[in-house]
Write a protein that holds these residues in place. Structure first.
Motif, PDB file in Angstrom:
ATOM      1  N   GLU A  34     -10.153  -0.138  45.669  1.00  0.00           N
ATOM      2  CA  GLU A  34      -9.913   1.083  46.044  1.00  0.00           C
ATOM      3  C   GLU A  34     -11.051   1.982  46.080  1.00  0.00           C
ATOM      4  N   GLY A  35     -12.132   1.713  45.307  1.00  0.00           N
ATOM      5  CA  GLY A  35     -13.285   2.397  45.579  1.00  0.00           C
ATOM      6  C   GLY A  35     -13.994   2.266  46.671  1.00  0.00           C
ATOM      7  N   ARG A  37     -12.618   1.027  49.482  1.00  0.00           N
ATOM      8  CA  ARG A  37     -11.811   1.548  50.557  1.00  0.00           C
ATOM      9  C   ARG A  37     -12.125   3.007  50.999  1.00  0.00           C
ATOM     10  N   ARG A  38     -12.440   3.698  49.851  1.00  0.00           N
ATOM     11  CA  ARG A  38     -12.980   5.187  50.200  1.00  0.00           C
ATOM     12  C   ARG A  38     -14.197   5.233  51.223  1.00  0.00           C
ATOM     13  N   HIS A  39     -14.967   4.258  51.400  1.00  0.00           N
ATOM     14  CA  HIS A  39     -16.201   4.077  51.994  1.00  0.00           C
ATOM     15  C   HIS A  39     -15.927   3.299  53.408  1.00  0.00           C
ATOM     16  N   GLY A  40     -14.778   2.675  53.503  1.00  0.00           N
ATOM     17  CA  GLY A  40     -14.247   2.045  54.707  1.00  0.00           C
ATOM     18  C   GLY A  40     -14.461   0.544  54.604  1.00  0.00           C
ATOM     19  N   ARG A 113     -24.137   3.732  49.434  1.00  0.00           N
ATOM     20  CA  ARG A 113     -23.097   4.856  48.908  1.00  0.00           C
ATOM     21  C   ARG A 113     -22.188   3.829  48.198  1.00  0.00           C
ATOM     22  N   ALA A 114     -22.130   2.455  48.389  1.00  0.00           N
ATOM     23  CA  ALA A 114     -20.956   1.820  47.997  1.00  0.00           C
ATOM     24  C   ALA A 114     -21.561   1.031  46.472  1.00  0.00           C
ATOM     25  N   VAL A 117     -20.059   2.515  43.363  1.00  0.00           N
ATOM     26  CA  VAL A 117     -18.698   2.254  43.182  1.00  0.00           C
ATOM     27  C   VAL A 117     -18.608   0.750  42.422  1.00  0.00           C
TER      28      VAL A 117
END
Length: 155
Positions: A34-35, A37-40, A113-114, A117
């Motif tokens: 889920e985390g 996925r927010r970054h694609g 960025r990931a 997460v």
């Protein structure tokens, strides 16, 4: 034919340590996914970026082995990631039949960025363990995997 109905009655799903292991793994997996996925990202594309950027792996076969998936799944992920501009593939030096993979600046920025997460996900679950719990869990999981095949068909 022997009567085996009593065997099934003695197996208690929620008491099974293997069921608990599977359930825990899927819960943490879902939270991580889920985390990401927010970054694609998917878990697979996340692992590919880590394999290339952090581990320095450049050949699809090395990446597949590192993650524990087959070469076809790796190639499919690399095609998708290349189309997104996260990785670049080029022919190897000396042997043009080999493929080399590199993370692009966009892919590196995405990975940056990931990472928080994944770190947050680990902190969330490992903070529930006291003292040497995280280290003990890591050791126990390594022992359970010992001697087992590591390539996963469904990642």
């Amino acid at each position: 034919m022997p009567d085996t109905s009593g065997m099934a009655m003695s197996y208690r799903l929620h008491s099974s340590i293997m069921y608990q292991l599977t359930l825990t793994s899927r819960i943490q997996e879902r939270r991580l996914e889920e985390g990401l996925r927010r970054h694609g990202l998917t878990r697979l594309t996340w692992c590919v970026l880590l394999a290339v950027q952090v581990e320095g792996l450049t050949q699809p076969s090395e990446i597949a082995q590192f993650i524990g998936i087959d070469r076809t799944a790796t190639s499919r992920a690399l095609r998708h990631m290349e189309a997104k501009g996260w990785v670049a593939r080029h022919a190897g030096e000396g042997d043009r039949r080999t493929t080399r993979v590199a993370v692009t600046p966009e892919g590196a920025a995405l990975l940056d960025r990931a990472v928080p997460v994944a770190e947050d996900n680990a902190r969330h679950f490992l903070s529930k363990l006291e003292g040497q719990g995280p280290e003990a869990l890591q050791q126990l999981l390594a022992e359970l995997r010992q001697g087992e095949a590591h390539n996963l068909v469904h990642f």
